[in-house]
Structures are given as C-alpha cells and as structure tokens.
Design a protein around this motif. Structure first.
Motif, PDB file in Angstrom:
ATOM      1  N   ALA A 505       0.808  -1.218   0.000  1.00 43.88           N
ATOM      2  CA  ALA A 505       0.000   0.000   0.000  1.00 43.88           C
ATOM      3  C   ALA A 505       0.843   1.269   0.000  1.00 43.88           C
ATOM      4  O   ALA A 505       0.311   2.375   0.080  1.00 43.88           O
ATOM      5  CB  ALA A 505      -0.921   0.001   1.217  1.00 43.88           C
ATOM      6  N   GLU A 506       2.168   1.132  -0.122  1.00 45.54           N
ATOM      7  CA  GLU A 506       3.042   2.302  -0.011  1.00 45.54           C
ATOM      8  C   GLU A 506       2.777   3.321  -1.114  1.00 45.54           C
ATOM      9  O   GLU A 506       2.570   4.513  -0.844  1.00 45.54           O
ATOM     10  CB  GLU A 506       4.510   1.866  -0.048  1.00 45.54           C
ATOM     11  N   GLU A 507       2.776   2.884  -2.375  1.00 48.60           N
ATOM     12  CA  GLU A 507       2.562   3.816  -3.488  1.00 48.60           C
ATOM     13  C   GLU A 507       1.178   4.443  -3.444  1.00 48.60           C
ATOM     14  O   GLU A 507       1.008   5.623  -3.747  1.00 48.60           O
ATOM     15  CB  GLU A 507       2.767   3.086  -4.825  1.00 48.60           C
ATOM     16  N   MET A 508       0.196   3.657  -3.044  1.00 52.63           N
ATOM     17  CA  MET A 508      -1.172   4.174  -2.948  1.00 52.63           C
ATOM     18  C   MET A 508      -1.233   5.355  -1.981  1.00 52.63           C
ATOM     19  O   MET A 508      -1.820   6.398  -2.286  1.00 52.63           O
ATOM     20  CB  MET A 508      -2.110   3.061  -2.479  1.00 52.63           C
ATOM     21  N   VAL A 509      -0.598   5.206  -0.809  1.00 52.90           N
ATOM     22  CA  VAL A 509      -0.649   6.271   0.194  1.00 52.90           C
ATOM     23  C   VAL A 509       0.177   7.470  -0.251  1.00 52.90           C
ATOM     24  O   VAL A 509      -0.217   8.625  -0.038  1.00 52.90           O
ATOM     25  CB  VAL A 509      -0.174   5.739   1.566  1.00 52.90           C
ATOM     26  N   LYS A 510       1.318   7.218  -0.881  1.00 53.53           N
ATOM     27  CA  LYS A 510       2.141   8.333  -1.363  1.00 53.53           C
ATOM     28  C   LYS A 510       1.408   9.177  -2.403  1.00 53.53           C
ATOM     29  O   LYS A 510       1.634  10.381  -2.505  1.00 53.53           O
ATOM     30  CB  LYS A 510       3.447   7.800  -1.958  1.00 53.53           C
ATOM     31  N   ASN A 511       0.532   8.551  -3.164  1.00 48.92           N
ATOM     32  CA  ASN A 511      -0.219   9.268  -4.201  1.00 48.92           C
ATOM     33  C   ASN A 511      -1.478   9.949  -3.664  1.00 48.92           C
ATOM     34  O   ASN A 511      -2.176  10.634  -4.417  1.00 48.92           O
ATOM     35  CB  ASN A 511      -0.606   8.307  -5.326  1.00 48.92           C
ATOM     36  N   MET A 512      -1.786   9.756  -2.389  1.00 45.26           N
ATOM     37  CA  MET A 512      -2.948  10.433  -1.792  1.00 45.26           C
ATOM     38  C   MET A 512      -2.620  11.909  -1.571  1.00 45.26           C
ATOM     39  O   MET A 512      -1.445  12.288  -1.447  1.00 45.26           O
ATOM     40  CB  MET A 512      -3.321   9.763  -0.465  1.00 45.26           C
ATOM     41  N   PRO A 513      -3.622  12.784  -1.518  1.00 42.51           N
ATOM     42  CA  PRO A 513      -3.387  14.236  -1.429  1.00 42.51           C
ATOM     43  C   PRO A 513      -2.471  14.656  -0.296  1.00 42.51           C
ATOM     44  O   PRO A 513      -1.624  15.528  -0.468  1.00 42.51           O
ATOM     45  CB  PRO A 513      -4.814  14.808  -1.241  1.00 42.51           C
ATOM     46  N   GLU A 514      -2.630  14.056   0.877  1.00 44.14           N
ATOM     47  CA  GLU A 514      -1.830  14.466   2.031  1.00 44.14           C
ATOM     48  C   GLU A 514      -1.052  13.305   2.637  1.00 44.14           C
ATOM     49  O   GLU A 514      -0.670  13.352   3.809  1.00 44.14           O
ATOM     50  CB  GLU A 514      -2.739  15.092   3.097  1.00 44.14           C
ATOM     51  N   GLY A 515      -0.799  12.272   1.838  1.00 46.31           N
ATOM     52  CA  GLY A 515      -0.010  11.154   2.320  1.00 46.31           C
ATOM     53  C   GLY A 515      -0.612  10.503   3.548  1.00 46.31           C
ATOM     54  O   GLY A 515      -1.803  10.169   3.572  1.00 46.31           O
ATOM     55  N   LEU A 516       0.201  10.350   4.591  1.00 42.33           N
ATOM     56  CA  LEU A 516      -0.265   9.701   5.821  1.00 42.33           C
ATOM     57  C   LEU A 516      -1.365  10.480   6.518  1.00 42.33           C
ATOM     58  O   LEU A 516      -2.136   9.918   7.291  1.00 42.33           O
ATOM     59  CB  LEU A 516       0.906   9.518   6.795  1.00 42.33           C
ATOM     60  N   GLU A 517      -1.444  11.791   6.257  1.00 40.87           N
ATOM     61  CA  GLU A 517      -2.450  12.637   6.904  1.00 40.87           C
ATOM     62  C   GLU A 517      -3.791  12.633   6.160  1.00 40.87           C
ATOM     63  O   GLU A 517      -4.750  13.264   6.611  1.00 40.87           O
ATOM     64  CB  GLU A 517      -1.956  14.088   7.001  1.00 40.87           C
ATOM     65  N   THR A 518      -3.865  11.940   5.043  1.00 41.36           N
ATOM     66  CA  THR A 518      -5.087  11.951   4.236  1.00 41.36           C
ATOM     67  C   THR A 518      -6.251  11.310   4.982  1.00 41.36           C
ATOM     68  O   THR A 518      -6.132  10.200   5.526  1.00 41.36           O
ATOM     69  CB  THR A 518      -4.871  11.201   2.915  1.00 41.36           C
ATOM     70  N   LEU A 519      -7.366  12.015   5.007  1.00 40.81           N
ATOM     71  CA  LEU A 519      -8.577  11.499   5.646  1.00 40.81           C
ATOM     72  C   LEU A 519      -9.230  10.456   4.755  1.00 40.81           C
ATOM     73  O   LEU A 519      -9.362  10.647   3.545  1.00 40.81           O
ATOM     74  CB  LEU A 519      -9.562  12.650   5.901  1.00 40.81           C
ATOM     75  N   LEU A 520      -9.648   9.342   5.344  1.00 37.11           N
ATOM     76  CA  LEU A 520     -10.359   8.307   4.596  1.00 37.11           C
ATOM     77  C   LEU A 520     -11.868   8.542   4.675  1.00 37.11           C
ATOM     78  O   LEU A 520     -12.398   8.896   5.733  1.00 37.11           O
ATOM     79  CB  LEU A 520     -10.043   6.920   5.159  1.00 37.11           C
ATOM     80  N   TYR A 521     -12.534   8.369   3.557  1.00 40.69           N
ATOM     81  CA  TYR A 521     -13.995   8.454   3.458  1.00 40.69           C
ATOM     82  C   TYR A 521     -14.507   9.874   3.729  1.00 40.69           C
ATOM     83  O   TYR A 521     -13.728  10.784   4.011  1.00 40.69           O
ATOM     84  CB  TYR A 521     -14.679   7.432   4.378  1.00 40.69           C
TER      85      TYR A 521
END
Length: 633
Positions: A505-521
């Motif tokens: 899931a590393e690449e998926m999270v890196k591509n999220m808007p705020e990385g580890l801080e990205t809110l889910l849902y």
C-alpha cells in the motif's frame, strides 16, 4: 384515595426518583459545580420574586399612609434588587444552559466508554446490542442527563416556592381583624359579614386552608398515578416505531454508501413509501401521546384552579374584614399566584422526570450490563524471540443463545514461527477458531493455554497484544491514514511506511493528497474514497504495524485482484519474518506458502499436515484443492 396514593408513592414515585437521583449523582461526580450552580440560580430566582413582593407591599402601604420618603426608599430598593438579582440570574442561567448542552455530549461519551470497555463476547450479545442501541436512541430523541438536571432544578424551585408561599398564606389565615384595617365589618349581619366574622377565627381559617390544600394534593396524586400508567404503556409500545424510523434514517436515507444500490435497482419509490408509512405510524403514535399529555395538564390546572379560587376568596374576605392591609393584600395575592404556578410546575416537572426516568432507565440498563466473564490478573511474559506455546485442549464452543456447537472437541498445538493455514468449507468453524485463539470469546468447554496456563488467567489486554489480526469483516474509519494503521499504538513514520510497503500500500498512500495525513472516506470531512482492495491492504498494514508475535489473516486477499494477490504472496516471507502466521482462506493456492495446514469440517479438525502430505492423503483437503485447481488447468 389513600390506597392509590400509597401504591403510587411506593411504585412509580420511588422508582422514578431512584433513577433520577442516580443520574444526579453521576452528574455531580463528573462536574461538582453543576448542582450547586443550579441551586444558587434557584435561590436567586426565588429571592427576586419574594423581594419584589415584600418591597411592593411595603411601598403600597407607605404610599397609602402618605409616607412618601419611605415610599421613595422602597421604590429604589425594589429597582436595585430587581436589577442585581435579575442580572445574577441571567448570568447563572447562561452558565447552566452551557453545562446542560455539554452533558448532552458527555452522555454519549459515557455510552461509548462502556461499549468499548466491555469484552467482545458481551458486546456481541444481542441483548447488550439492543440495550446499546436503545440507550443511544432514547438519549437522542428524548434528551439526556442535562434535561434531568434542568427538571430537578425546576422541581426543587417549585417545592421551595410552595413552602414559602404556604408560609406567607399561613400568616394570612392566622391574622385577626384590627381597627387599622380598611373596612372593619363590625355591625354587619349580611352574608359577607358573617363569613368574615367566621374567618376571623384563626382555627377556622386554618382548617379550611389545610383541607383545601390536602384535597388538591390528593387530586394531583390521583392524576399523576393515572397518567403514569398511560406513559408506561406508551413507553413499552414505542420501540418498534422508533427502531424502524432510526434504521431508515441512519442506514438508508442519510447513508451515501447506499446510493449506488438504490439507483441501480430503482429503489427510490419503494424506500420513500416505506419511509412515509413508518412516518405516518410514528406521527399517529406520538399524536396520541401529545393528547394524553394535554389531558393531564388540563386536569392538573383544574385541580390547582379550585384551590386558587378558594384562596383568593379567603384573601378578599380577610382584607375586607380589616385583618390585613392593602399592601399585604398584594403581597398575599402574589404569594397565592406563586403557589398556583408552583403547584402546576411541581406536577409538570415531576411528570417530566417520570418520563426522563423511563427513557434514561434504558441508558442506565446499558451502563449496568455486566461482562460475561471475569478478567485474569496474571501478567504476560514478554519474549523477544516470540517463542510461546499455544494449545487447544478439548475445546468446544457455541454462541450465546444457541444450542448448536460451532466447534466440537478441538485439540491442537500451534507451532511457533511457522506459516499455518486454516481451511475448510463455509461454516466449518475457521473464524470462530481464530476468535477463541485471540481471546475474544471463551470456550464453552475445555480450555486454551499459553505456556501451559489457561489464557483466561492472563490480563486480557496483554494477551491480545500477541496478535495482529485482519478479520474478513475488518473496518477502517473516517480518520487519517496513519491513525487507521497505527491504531492504538504510538506513531512512528518509519514503521508506518515499512508496514505499508509490506502490505503493498506504499505507493497508494504516497499518491494520496496528504499522504499519511489523508482522511479516509467522507463521513467526517472531505476524505478520499478507497476501493475494497485498497482498504484490505491498509488493514493488513495495520496488523503488521502492531508487530505482534502472531499475525492472523482471515481471507487476507479476498478483495484483491490477481496481481495484488500475487504481490502479497511475493512479500509473504518478509511480512511474517520472525513471526507465527496463520492464514484463513477459501483460495487453496495460498496454502502452498504454508508449512502446516489445519483442515476444519463441521466444527472439528478433520486433517492436518503439509500441502504435499494432505494431497497425497486424498481426503477433504485434496477435494477442496482439486475443486479449484481444475478451473486453472
């Protein structure tokens, strides 16, 4: 009448205030300023009322006697007292309202704290779940502890008001006619004169006043008893209506995740018809309750109205007889007005507390839910090498309320630092086996041991620390990615990225808007929606981040596409290095990665061995393997 009164006091009255006082105690233990603040506000409000009555009475008498300087002084005192006491009352009222609103949220925290502190077996019990849902619903629909505090405050205010107003009225009935009265009735022989002469005898006035007061009290008790029975029937019959309305609102109309199904299957009209039908049922149901409440209010007004009319007549005759002055007349009329309104408030808020007690009784019933099993106290030995001995000894299990055994006489020892698979047909007992292993349930018969000690003797939180688990019905929450992965453990970004990489899931999270801080849902804000496969990768990362000695994966690749599944298997050794891993899967191909395979059938261990050994045996495992393998031939 006496028997009805006794019965009411011993039943509804006692049970109502037993609940109410317990809630007040909980409030006081949470915030010790709440009740004193309410009491102070009540005293200020009553002081404002009776200071106004006393000063107004004295002002009028001074004006009639042409003592204008004293009248001016009392007028000034009246204005100043009204300003000061009124201002203090407003400030206290705002503070009290703020605290009441805060307690609305505190109640939900109490419910949440109780819910998450119960062991899993208790919390999954349908009776406990019903009490939880009922507690949430009743607090949401009918108010909570803040309303109880408000109603008790108003009840106490009414009681004090009655005591003070009755005290002033008793002064009235014990007054003798004096020469300084307005219109002495000596010499008059008409009906008014005779009545005034009779009422000039203190004993007669006291008897009549006491009789009227007792009559009103008994009538009020009778009314309260009658409508308490109606309220009880309403409360007992309301549940079905509320449950359906709550379900429609929470799970369908205001749940955006249901939108796809609703539109694909053209469910709009059907759902709206269901909603309209349940709404109409609820409307008719609550309309009957409103009518009953209105009837109760009218009866109580009639009861207190009789006493008010009698009291006014008594005051009038006393004034005409010269027993009291015009100023005192205004004072006593004000006191009687306060008595009438206080009686109405007493009845109204006692009824409100009765309703609160019925509703909040369900909240307390949930707080009183007891765990099914006692917790152990032995600390768990911490081992860096992960070498533990786990064993099932004659373990059988059936779920609460069921007579059917899910596991039957299971005996096995789990070898540490090996890769194990648990397979079998649907309903064979695989997931239940894992729930028991993780300590979420206790065996109905037999025992599970860790290093030869029954796991029920260990501290449950320390025992569960051994396991990092991904259940097939795993849940992610509308929190940032890092909180979903780190869960109840401290944040360590290095460990987070390692777990995400191992789970693919590393690449998926890196591509999220705020990385580890990205809110889910989108439940709590503008978060990102993720697919079932992506969610499953994060759930696997959460199990790995915990770094427990045993990693349990229940259908870990069920939502993954073939490439993602192959990626997980490629990292299999890295994911479980130095750990004991247990896989539950319907995909038999995953078993090839495992050293030890346990085959369940009908709640029993049917076979156990390596992949090659079980294939050669030609038993159930071989049947399951070949049933899937033929589609890949």
């Amino acid at each position: 009448m006496g028997e009805i009164t006794k019965k009411w006091i011993e039943s509804e009255f006692a049970s109502t205030h037993r609940v109410g006082f317990r809630l007040l105690k909980m409030v006081h233990e949470t915030d010790s300023t709440v009740l004193p603040m309410n009491l102070l506000m009540i005293c200020v409000n009553l002081a404002e009322i009776y200071a106004g009555l006393f000063l107004t009475s004295t002002l009028i008498d001074n004006l009639l006697d042409a003592r204008f300087r004293q009248a001016a002084l009392y007028a000034l005192l009246l204005a100043v007292s009204a300003l000061i006491l009124g201002s203090i009352g407003e400030v206290l009222l705002k503070k009290v309202r703020t605290v009441q609103n805060r307690f609305w949220q505190i109640v939900y925290l109490w419910i949440a704290k109780k819910a998450i502190s119960l062991d899993y077996e208790t919390m999954e019990d349908p009776d406990a779940v019903k009490k939880l849902l009922s507690a949430e619903r009743t607090c949401d629909m009918y108010g909570s502890v803040g309303i109880v505090v408000l109603n008790y405050g108003e009840l106490l205010k009414a009681l004090l008001n009655i005591v003070i107003s009755v005290g002033l009225s008793l002064q009235l009935v014990l007054k003798h006619p004096t020469v300084g009265g307005i219109t002495p009735l000596s010499g008059r022989e008409d009906g008014i004169g005779q009545a005034a002469a009779l009422l000039s005898v203190p004993g007669v006035s006291l008897f009549l006043f006491g009789t009227a007061l007792t009559g009103v009290a008994l009538l009020s008790v009778r009314t309260a008893h009658k409508y308490a029975e109606r309220e009880k029937n309403f409360f007992q019959n309301r549940t079905g209506t509320e449950e359906k309305l709550t379900y429609l609102n929470d799970n369908i109309f205001f749940n955006y995740r249901a939108g796809k199904i609703i539109r694909i299957f053209e469910m709009q009209d059907m759902l709206l018809k269901n909603g309209e039908r349940e709404f109409n049922k609820g409307f008719r149901f609550y309309l009957r309750r409103i009518r009953a409440k209105r009837e109760e209010t009218m009866e109580n007004l009639a009861n207190s109205g009789l006493f008010t009319v009698f009291s006014y007549l008594l005051v009038l005759l006393k004034t005409i007889s010269g027993a009291i002055t015009v100023g005192a007349f205004t004072q006593y009329v004000g006191a009687l007005n306060q008595f009438g309104s206080a009686c109405a408030s007493l009845i109204e808020y006692n009824a409100a507390i009765r309703r609160n007690a019925a509703y909040m009784g369900e909240f307390l019933a949930f707080l009183d839910v007891e765990e099914k099993h006692s917790h152990g106290t032995i600390p768990l030995e911490k081992r860096d090498d992960g070498e533990y001995e786990l064993a099932f000894e004659n373990v059988s299990f059936r779920y609460p309320g069921s007579a059917q055994y899910v596991l039957k006489n299971v005996n096995c020892r789990l070898d540490m630092k090996r890769k194990m698979a648990v397979v079998g047909r649907n309903g064979a007992g695989k997931t239940t086996f894992i729930k028991l292993l993780c300590g979420l349930y206790e065996p109905t018969e037999g025992r599970i041991t860790l290093n030869g000690v029954d796991i029920r003797k260990y501290k449950p939180d320390e025992y569960r620390d051994l396991f990092g688990v991904v259940f097939q019905d795993f849940r992610l929450f509308s929190f940032p990615v890092w909180e979903n992965v780190a869960a109840g453990y401290g944040r360590n970004d290095g460990r987070l990225w390692k777990a995400l990489r191992q789970a693919g899931a590393e690449e998926m999270v890196k591509n999220m808007p705020e990385g580890l801080e990205t809110l889910l849902y989108k439940d709590t804000g503008e978060g990102v929606e993720i697919s079932g496969g992506e969610a499953q990768k994060l759930a696997i990362a959460r199990a790995l981040y915990k770094d427990g000695a045993l990693v349990v994966l229940d259908e870990p690749t069920a939502a993954l596409d073939p490439l993602a599944e192959a990626e997980v298997y490629a990292r299999f050794d890295e994911m479980t290095e130095g750990k004991t891993s247990i896989y539950i899967s319907h995909r038999m191909s995953s078993c090839r990665f495992c050293d030890d395979i346990i085959v369940f059938d009908d709640g029993r261990i049917e076979e156990r061995g390596s992949h090659e050994t079980l294939l050669a045996a030609g038993g159930l495992y071989s049947q399951l393997w070949n049933a899937q393998a033929k589609y890949y031939a």
